[in-house]
Enzyme design. Sequence first.
Site, short mmCIF file in Angstrom:
data_model
loop_
_atom_site.label_atom_id
_atom_site.label_comp_id
_atom_site.label_asym_id
_atom_site.label_seq_id
_atom_site.Cartn_x
_atom_site.Cartn_y
_atom_site.Cartn_z
N ASP A 137 1.84 4.46 12.83
CA ASP A 137 0.42 4.32 12.52
C ASP A 137 -0.32 5.38 13.36
OD1 ASP A 137 -1.95 3.19 11.60
OD2 ASP A 137 -1.96 1.59 13.07
N PHE A 168 -3.39 -2.19 5.92
CA PHE A 168 -2.42 -2.97 6.68
C PHE A 168 -1.37 -3.51 5.72
CE2 PHE A 168 -0.63 -6.31 9.26
CZ PHE A 168 -0.49 -5.65 10.46
N ARG A 177 7.48 -11.06 7.31
CA ARG A 177 8.54 -10.06 7.49
C ARG A 177 9.62 -10.19 6.43
NH1 ARG A 177 7.84 -7.86 12.66
NH2 ARG A 177 7.08 -9.28 14.26
P1 IMP Z 1 1.25 2.86 16.45
O1 IMP Z 1 1.48 2.90 17.91
O2 IMP Z 1 -0.23 2.80 16.13
O3 IMP Z 1 1.92 3.99 15.69
O4 IMP Z 1 1.77 1.48 15.94
C1 IMP Z 1 3.03 1.30 15.47
C2 IMP Z 1 3.38 -0.17 15.39
O5 IMP Z 1 2.27 -0.96 14.97
C3 IMP Z 1 4.44 -0.38 14.35
O6 IMP Z 1 5.70 -0.36 14.92
C4 IMP Z 1 4.11 -1.73 13.78
O7 IMP Z 1 4.77 -2.72 14.53
C5 IMP Z 1 2.63 -1.89 13.99
N1 IMP Z 1 1.89 -1.57 12.74
C6 IMP Z 1 1.15 -0.49 12.47
N2 IMP Z 1 0.63 -0.52 11.24
C7 IMP Z 1 1.07 -1.67 10.69
C8 IMP Z 1 0.91 -2.27 9.39
O8 IMP Z 1 0.23 -1.77 8.48
N3 IMP Z 1 1.52 -3.46 9.22
C9 IMP Z 1 2.28 -4.06 10.18
N4 IMP Z 1 2.48 -3.53 11.39
C10 IMP Z 1 1.88 -2.34 11.65
#
Ligand code: IMP
Length: 185
Positions: free
Chosen positions: A107, A156, A169
């Site tokens: 993300d 999301f 999940r």
């Molecule tokens: P980042 O540090 O913002 O890249 O977040 C990554 C983590 O956030 C991922 O490993 C997911 O566990 C969670 N995450 C980010 N976006 C989503 C989503 O759309 N659905 C579910 N989990 C998400």
Amino acid sequence: MKMSSLMPDVKEVLISSSEIQDKVRELGEIITRDYSGERLLLVGVLRGAVIVLGDLMRNIDLPCEIDFMDISSYGTGTSSSGVVRILKDLEEDITGRHVLVVEDIIDTGLTLSYLLRSLQARKPASLEICALLTKPSRRRVELDVKYLGFEVPDEFVVGYGLDYAGAYRNLPDICVLKPEVFAKA
Ligand code: IMP
Ligand code: MG
């Protein structure tokens, strides 16, 4: 497969389970070719990557081991808190090993860039990323993702390992939930 009883909470299926399976098979074949002759250590990021890691490793035709890390950057909500913590570290010493980090979704990239820095410091022979999903519009740090499944829009998503507040999940498809599901939380 029988329809999931969770489907009434789903607004839209973005990526079907059969599209996911085709992609994971393709990624497994590419990884098998790229690491030919090597032993591979797959590092799954708990908990979301468990399902893709399980499917991916069965499509990798090489000697291969698995290990897990748990890193937290999110609470139970849907946006980044900016706080990154190692909740569980690897069991294996990765010095001199070929390490492939498997992630469900990238993300902002904050979680993975933190994790990569920590792993790189342990001097693996190689270190690459395989992510099932990416949300490019949300990226806050540059990340070189060698093996990528799908790009998704800035929504999301849940299913195939990805959760909302711990649930969903086990949905076989990648889905967007109805707004009222978030309103209830
Ligand atoms: P980042 O540090 O913002 O890249 O977040 C990554 C983590 O956030 C991922 O490993 C997911 O566990 C969670 N995450 C980010 N976006 C989503 C989503 O759309 N659905 C579910 N989990 C998400
Ligand atoms: Mg995760």
